[in-house]
Enzyme design. Structure first.
Site, PDB file in Angstrom:
ATOM      1  CB  ILE A 375     -69.073   0.921   4.723  1.00  0.00           C
ATOM      2  CG1 ILE A 375     -69.306   0.567   6.227  1.00  0.00           C
ATOM      3  CG2 ILE A 375     -70.288   1.674   4.324  1.00  0.00           C
ATOM      4  CD1 ILE A 375     -69.494   1.657   7.207  1.00  0.00           C
ATOM      5  N   GLY A 376     -67.415  -2.074   4.428  1.00  0.00           N
ATOM      6  CA  GLY A 376     -66.076  -2.748   5.092  1.00  0.00           C
ATOM      7  C   GLY A 376     -66.320  -4.381   5.138  1.00  0.00           C
ATOM      8  N   GLY A 378     -63.771  -7.410   7.351  1.00  0.00           N
ATOM      9  CA  GLY A 378     -62.737  -7.910   7.859  1.00  0.00           C
ATOM     10  C   GLY A 378     -62.690  -9.493   8.256  1.00  0.00           C
ATOM     11  CB  SER A 380     -64.028 -10.619  13.057  1.00  0.00           C
ATOM     12  OG  SER A 380     -64.166  -9.285  13.099  1.00  0.00           O
ATOM     13  N   GLY A 381     -65.608 -10.419  10.220  1.00  0.00           N
ATOM     14  CA  GLY A 381     -67.147 -10.075   9.929  1.00  0.00           C
ATOM     15  C   GLY A 381     -67.323  -8.973   8.757  1.00  0.00           C
ATOM     16  CB  VAL A 382     -69.787  -7.921   6.713  1.00  0.00           C
ATOM     17  CG1 VAL A 382     -70.124  -6.731   5.610  1.00  0.00           C
ATOM     18  CG2 VAL A 382     -69.269  -9.191   6.079  1.00  0.00           C
ATOM     19  CE  LYS A 398     -66.031  -6.533  13.154  1.00  0.00           C
ATOM     20  NZ  LYS A 398     -64.614  -6.250  13.841  1.00  0.00           N
ATOM     21  CG  ASP A 495     -55.482  -6.021  13.393  1.00  0.00           C
ATOM     22  OD1 ASP A 495     -54.668  -6.029  12.779  1.00  0.00           O
ATOM     23  OD2 ASP A 495     -56.712  -6.239  12.960  1.00  0.00           O
TER      24      ASP A 495
END
Length: 708
Positions: A375-376, A378, A380-382, A398, A495
């Site tokens: 679903i996303g 970034g 640093s990861g998924v 995450k 962030d």
């Protein structure tokens, strides 16, 4: 330096300074902030500290300062923040400190302070919200006057020499969230009134004392409590008052005199034996023929011997099966059908920590980290959406990038920040898991995506509703205000962007992704450590001072929020190619207004044609966004003030701080400045039709002028 009469702030932190604190620094009559933390300072705090009547914040923690706390410190009537922890201070806490009636934060832990708590100390510190005196040698009784600290949220007196009973007056500390009296010599019964402090939700630690009697029946009402430690006392009776504590994630009642059956609940059935042992008469709810916990422990030891024999046989069978499995996978890989997780990144054993009372089978969760559940993504990861098989509940998981030091640091940052905060506008961390290669974080799942998806996802009906957008902006502002002003120490998110604003079922905002979060050293600058990533922010949202500073501040978050607010109003991404090379939405709006063009033209076309009151609300919000994105950090408002202004536009108050949203004044950008209207009524900040908007190059006056 003593001649700098107008100097207001001195920050000499983390500079390897040696020697004593110079007396002359306290002759600075305008000095409000003195930060000397994490140096190698020695000697005593000079009594001249009492001359600095304007001092508001004084931090000298992490040094080698000796001697007693000078009684002259009680002359600092404006002092609100005092941190002298991790030094070598001796003597007793001076009773004169009661004169610091504005103190909200006191940290004296990890010193050699002795004596007893002086009479009248707590009667004077009526504004105190946080006090940590742990790891000292303070003795004597806990004074009943502790009940006068009605604003107190955290009381930490662990590892001292306090004796006597816990005063029942502590029940008057109705806002108390954390109570730690462990490792003292306290005796008598636990006051029943502690069970009536409904704010207790973080922890109650009374371990390693000499407490007796039973667990008060009133403890059954502590339904929000997460951690309870009563171990190593002389408590008796049964554990039934704890049966209904549904939010407990950790409980230790070992080494007491409890008896009877352990409550028959899922939580107690999974409680480690070590948290129950040392109670010879305590029987497990499902004893299976064993009479007490000691029998159960002995049985487990005997079981281990039998298990070892069986394992020896199983190893041979397992080795044979493993050879066959490897051969099959190798053949499967040669056919091009190998799974993405063939390297065993998600294989047990797992180290697991849960902060909420729930069941999460990590092995089952790991099987569902597939491409169809993403679903996303970034830096640093998924992030995956995962349904827990045992309960059917949805959570967000995450998975951090494997073998990446920055991702590992982000994992540590998220745990460090989220494990100690609880706010309805901050994503709730449920727990984490890690094996030798992978790191997972578990969060609440929010079904409506992100603010970025709402604004740029393509034609969603919700995206055109101004009232919804404004409500989301208020939520984000409240979340950031909590991090900056209500956490001790404060937290910089680092962030803030629309993709890190998650949306609930009713599009309520929730701030997420704390991989770049930093702890603030004193209400402003970040305190770096080995876990802090070496960069902060996302392109388009980063404050301009990042290009010339090595430390960020809470005002950097304010700038990023201003960009988010502009993005919410204009519907434009921060670095839209239509702006031109190197241009941002901030510069685009500023250029538009410098040309004296209609400010309503920058509003998202999907919001055009609304009624005049809504248009005026958008323009007021635009004025606030421009304040937040001022080039100079000092010209930006605080998030507390921003939240108050936005609540005023939105037409509702913050229930936790009703006075904050009722400050009079309305935002007006005219004649090149943001200013307060003359003699505004209470409704001024609420009435969007009073807002006029123009702009010139000198636009950046502090928002404080709008809130007097």
């Amino acid at each position: 330096m003593g001649g700098c009469e107008n100097l207001e702030a001195v920050d000499l932190s983390q500079n390897n300074l040696t020697g004593s604190i110079p007396k002359g620094i306290f002759r600075l009559r305008s000095l409000s902030k003195l930060l000397l933390l994490d140096n190698d300072l020695s000697g005593a705090i000079p009594p001249e500290v009492g001359n600095c009547s304007s001092l508001v914040r004084f931090r000298a923690n992490g040094n080698g300062i000796t001697g007693a706390i000078p009684p002259e410190i009680g002359l600092l009537k404006n002092l609100s923040f005092l941190d002298l922890s991790s030094n070598r201070l001796t003597g007793a806490i001076p009773g004169a400190m009661a004169g610091c009636r504005n103190l909200t934060f006191v940290d004296l832990h990890d010193n050699n302070i002795g004596g007893s708590l002086p009479d009248g100390l707590f009667e004077g510190l009526v504004s105190l919200q946080y006090i940590d005196l742990s790891d000292n040698s303070i003795g004597g009784d806990l004074p009943p006057a502790i009940g006068s600290l009605t604003s107190l949220t955290k009381l930490i007196l662990a590892r001292n020499q306090f004796s006597g009973q816990i005063p029942p007056a502590i029940g008057s500390c109705s806002r108390l969230q954390l109570l730690d009296l462990s490792n003292n010599g306290l005796s008598g019964e636990i006051p029943a009134i502690i069970g009536k402090i409904m704010a207790l939700e973080i922890a109650v630690n009374l371990s390693f004392n000499d407490l007796s009697g039973q667990i008060p029946a009133e403890f059954a009402a502590l339904i929000r409590l997460g951690v309870l430690d009563l171990s190593h006392n002389r408590l008796s009776g049964d554990l039934q008052p704890l049966a209904a504590l549904e939010n407990l994630v950790a409980l230790n009642v070992s080494f007491n005199n409890f008896s009877g059956r352990v409550p028959d609940s899922v939580f107690f059935s999974k409680l480690p034996i070590g948290d129950l042992e040392g109670n010879p008469s305590l029987c497990l709810a499902r004893c299976s023929g064993f009479d007490d916990v000691s029998d159960r422990i002995n049985a487990r030891r005997a079981g281990r011997v039998a298990t070892a024999v069986l394992l020896s046989v199983a190893v041979v069978l397992f080795a044979t099966a493993a050879i066959a499995l490897v051969s099959r996978r190798r053949a499967h890989r040669e056919d091009g059908c190998d799974d993405a997780e063939k390297d065993g990144d998600l294989s047990p054993p797992w180290e697991v920590t849960l902060y909420q009372k729930m069941e999460i089978g990590v092995v089952d969760v790991a099987r569902r980290l597939t491409a169809s559940n993403v679903i996303g993504r970034g830096w640093s990861g998924v992030v995956y959406r995962v349904r827990i098989p045992s309960t059917g509940a949805l959570i967000a998981v995450k998975k951090f990038r494997t073998g990446d030091e920055a991702a590992a640091a982000a994992f540590a940052c998220e745990i460090g920040a989220l494990a100690r905060v609880r706010h309805r506008k901050i994503v709730r961390l449920l727990g984490w898991a890690a094996n030798r290669r992978s790191r997972l974080l578990f969060y609440d799942y929010l079904p409506s995506g992100t603010l970025g998806g709402l604004l740029h996802g393509g034609g969603m009906v919700a995206a055109v509703e101004w009232e919804m957008r404004l409500g989301i902006a208020v939520g984000v502002a409240e979340g950031l205000a909590y991090l900056h002003h209500d956490c001790a120490p404060a937290i910089i998110h680092g962030d803030v962007k629309t993709e890190n604003v998650l949306l609930g079922e009713r599009y309520e905002a929730c701030l997420a992704d704390f991989g770049l979060a930093r702890v603030v050293d004193d209400g402003g600058a970040d305190r770096r450590d080995s876990h802090t990533p070496g960069f902060a922010g996302s392109y388009g949202y980063i404050a301009p001072e990042h290009g010339c500073m090595t430390r960020i501040t809470t005002k950097s978050d304010v700038y990023s929020f201003g960009v988010v607010l502009l993005e919410t109003i204009t519907g434009r991404r921060p670095a839209d190619p239509a702006f031109g090379e190197g241009q941002s939405v901030v510069q685009w709006v500023q250029d538009h207004l410098r040309r004296k063009r209609d400010p309503a033209e920058v509003v998202d076309p999907r919001l055009q044609g609304r009624a005049d009151p809504q248009v005026q609300e958008m323009l007021q919000a635009l004025g606030i966004a421009l304040l937040c994105t001022s080039t100079r950090p000092d010209d930006r408002p605080t998030m507390k003030d921003v939240a108050a202004l936005l609540r005023g536009i939105h037409g509702h108050d913050d229930p936790s701080n009703p006075a904050e949203a009722r400050k009079p004044g309305s935002v007006s950008v005219g004649d090149g400045e943001v200013r307060k209207r003359d003699e505004p009524s209470e409704a001024a900040i609420r009435t969007p039709s009073q807002c006029s908007l123009a702009f010139s190059s000198s636009s950046s006056r502090s928002i404080d002028n709008c809130l007097q």
